[in-house]
Design an enzyme around this catalytic site. Structure first.
Site: not given
Length: 220
Positions: A57-58
């Site tokens: 995930d970013q």
């Protein structure tokens, strides 16, 4: 931005993804690991091929492996899909588990429109089984650092399962409770406290089992 390379050979690049950088994106002007590594290879006069075989995930930082050719990409993708690759995380939670070690089993349903997932009842159409195991490595009575091993790789899995278990991750604005968001603000935590700290797999060419691990892990 230069990628933080941990290991590299003719087939793979193992590196640390910073928090806030996407693994792969189509947004123009936004840096992502795929483009950073392509530019890195091009700067060395190499063919700028990068095979993305898994994602983080970013907001999450941590160890990732990328392939430098299609053969390595196919092999690594197979290992990840068939659970031959082991992925471990450190997560800092608002709340402490009753047991030092445990397993969470849930059914998760992803919402593509909102880019979120939620725990649903078994038998819900399109829901997928999610499983992880955890171990408490540090705690102070109110918070804990958990070592987590993913048994499945579902969308936002750790964040969703921990929040559902009443122990949301500190710094998680999306799945955190109102209380955990307040605590995060009081502690000055602005990014989600989740790290991919260890990655083990078989080298796509030699077949040898290899393992890479961060030295700077989360602490209370």
């Amino acid at each position: 931005m230069q990628p933080a390379i941990i290991y590299e050979d003719e087939d793979i690049i193992v590196c640390k993804k910073p928090a806030g950088v996407a693994t792969q994106t189509r947004r123009i002007g936004q840096a992502d690991m795929e483009s950073l590594l392509k530019n890195y290879r091009a700067s060395k006069g190499e063919l700028p091929y990068i095979g993305v075989v898994h994602r983080l995930d970013q907001p999450v930082e941590g160890i990732m492996v990328f392939a430098k050719n299609k053969e390595a990409a196919a092999d690594l993708s197979r290992q990840i899909k068939t659970k031959l690759a082991d992925k471990y995380y450190y997560a800092m939670t608002d709340g402490v588990p009753e047991k030092k070690k445990g397993t969470l089993e849930d059914e998760l349903l992803q919402n593509g429109k909102t880019n979120t997932s939620e725990v649903v009842e078994r038998g819900t159409p399109q829901a997928k089984h999610a499983s992880l195991s955890y171990e408490v490595v540090e705690q102070d009575g109110k918070h804990a650092v958990l070592r987590i091993k993913l048994d499945t790789g579902r969308h936002h899995q750790i964040r969703v399962q921990m929040a559902h278990a009443g122990m949301p991750l500190l710094g998680d604005q999306r799945y955190g409770s109102e209380e955990s968001r307040e605590v995060s603000m009081q502690l000055g935590i602005r990014t989600i406290r989740l790290q991919a700290v260890k990655l083990a797999f078989c080298h796509p060419t030699s077949g040898k089992r290899v393992c890479y691990e961060l030295t700077d892990k989360l602490t209370l």
